[in-house]
Write a protein that holds these residues in place. Structure first.
Motif, mmCIF file in Angstrom:
data_model
loop_
_atom_site.group_PDB
_atom_site.id
_atom_site.type_symbol
_atom_site.label_atom_id
_atom_site.label_comp_id
_atom_site.label_asym_id
_atom_site.label_seq_id
_atom_site.Cartn_x
_atom_site.Cartn_y
_atom_site.Cartn_z
ATOM 1 N N TYR A 50 -130.401 -40.405 -38.792
ATOM 2 C CA TYR A 50 -129.292 -39.900 -39.606
ATOM 3 C C TYR A 50 -128.490 -41.086 -40.133
ATOM 4 O O TYR A 50 -128.063 -41.942 -39.358
ATOM 5 C CB TYR A 50 -128.418 -38.954 -38.770
ATOM 6 C CG TYR A 50 -129.131 -37.653 -38.472
ATOM 7 C CD1 TYR A 50 -129.006 -36.560 -39.322
ATOM 8 C CD2 TYR A 50 -129.972 -37.538 -37.377
ATOM 9 C CE1 TYR A 50 -129.688 -35.373 -39.078
ATOM 10 C CE2 TYR A 50 -130.660 -36.358 -37.120
ATOM 11 C CZ TYR A 50 -130.511 -35.282 -37.984
ATOM 12 O OH TYR A 50 -131.198 -34.117 -37.736
ATOM 13 N N GLU A 51 -128.267 -41.104 -41.459
ATOM 14 C CA GLU A 51 -127.754 -42.302 -42.131
ATOM 15 C C GLU A 51 -126.252 -42.307 -42.424
ATOM 16 O O GLU A 51 -125.814 -42.951 -43.369
ATOM 17 C CB GLU A 51 -128.499 -42.514 -43.451
ATOM 18 C CG GLU A 51 -129.841 -43.165 -43.314
ATOM 19 C CD GLU A 51 -130.328 -43.741 -44.621
ATOM 20 O OE1 GLU A 51 -130.480 -44.981 -44.700
ATOM 21 O OE2 GLU A 51 -130.564 -42.980 -45.567
ATOM 22 N N ASP A 55 -125.504 -39.347 -45.890
ATOM 23 C CA ASP A 55 -126.579 -38.433 -45.491
ATOM 24 C C ASP A 55 -126.033 -37.023 -45.299
ATOM 25 O O ASP A 55 -125.260 -36.769 -44.367
ATOM 26 C CB ASP A 55 -127.188 -38.955 -44.189
ATOM 27 C CG ASP A 55 -128.370 -38.151 -43.702
ATOM 28 O OD1 ASP A 55 -128.618 -37.053 -44.232
ATOM 29 O OD2 ASP A 55 -129.044 -38.624 -42.769
ATOM 30 N N HIS A 188 -135.492 -35.219 -46.310
ATOM 31 C CA HIS A 188 -135.873 -36.609 -46.074
ATOM 32 C C HIS A 188 -136.896 -36.716 -44.946
ATOM 33 O O HIS A 188 -136.787 -36.009 -43.937
ATOM 34 C CB HIS A 188 -134.641 -37.442 -45.709
ATOM 35 C CG HIS A 188 -133.563 -37.418 -46.746
ATOM 36 N ND1 HIS A 188 -133.776 -37.855 -48.030
ATOM 37 C CD2 HIS A 188 -132.272 -37.013 -46.695
ATOM 38 C CE1 HIS A 188 -132.656 -37.726 -48.727
ATOM 39 N NE2 HIS A 188 -131.732 -37.214 -47.942
#
Length: 213
Positions: A50-51, A55, A188
């Motif tokens: 998880y960015e 995100d 993603h």
């Protein structure tokens, strides 16, 4: 017990990298949960990246809150959250401090201390299901919000610690969309797993929850 080579602790620098580098590199590493009854060791077989605030699938997408505060702290700490009013999930904070990226630990193989987990996972039909899925993993390791913020780089006396293990060979690492995540956050290919490992959880697309009448 864990073989000697696996006892090399992962340094903080390991986590202080972009989340999409850290996530696949966690596969094959050894997570140790220290309990009063003895250690439980798990070989990681499935994770999800998880960015942070960029995100849509991340808890940090809308910024800093009391719930996600640990994600904004230094790398190498545990972020534990409670979901659906029933389950805890365990994540590793990574990337530079303030960036709020993390890796959800989705599944693993219990390689030491399985007898300490079976009473918490009585629905598991066999040991490969003890930590097959993020909620099952946290339940098997007795992880709850009390461990939120734990420094996993603090050494063997910490309640959670991570060791070198045997990193998964690159040709055995697979990636795909996240499990159960809706909208833009679900498309993603940020889920990573070891090919053909029986402890990896099955992929499930997001299914909207129905309101009960």
């Amino acid at each position: 017990m864990i073989a000697a080579p696996d006892r090399t602790p992962l340094p903080r620098a390991f986590f202080d990298r972009p989340v999409l580098e850290v996530a696949p590199d966690l596969l094959g590493r050894i997570l140790v949960r220290s309990t009063p009854d003895g250690p439980i060791a798990l070989r990681l077989t499935e994770v999800e990246a998880y960015e942070g605030e960029s995100d849509p699938g991340s808890h940090a997408y809308r910024g800093r809150t009391a719930r996600n505060e640990v994600m904004y702290g230094p790398p190498g700490h545990a972020y534990v959250y409670f979901t659906y009013g029933m389950w805890h999930c365990l994540n590793m904070v990574c990337g530079p401090e303030g960036f709020a990226s993390g890796v959800l630990l989705r599944a693993g193989e219990i390689i030491d201390g399985a007898e300490l987990t079976r009473h918490r996972r009585q629905s598991a039909r066999h040991d490969k299901e003890l930590a097959k899925g993020p909620a099952r993993l946290a339940t098997a390791l007795d992880v709850d919000r009390a461990l939120n913020g734990t420094d996993v780089c603090a050494g063997p006396t910490a309640p959670l610690s991570l060791y070198t293990g045997a990193p998964a060979p690159a040709d055995q690492v697979r990636s795909g969309p996240r499990t159960g995540v809706s909208g833009e956050g679900g498309v993603h290919p940020y889920r990573f797993w070891i090919a053909n490992d029986p402890t990896v959880s099955p992929y499930r697309a997001h299914t909207p929850r129905r309101r009960t009448s």
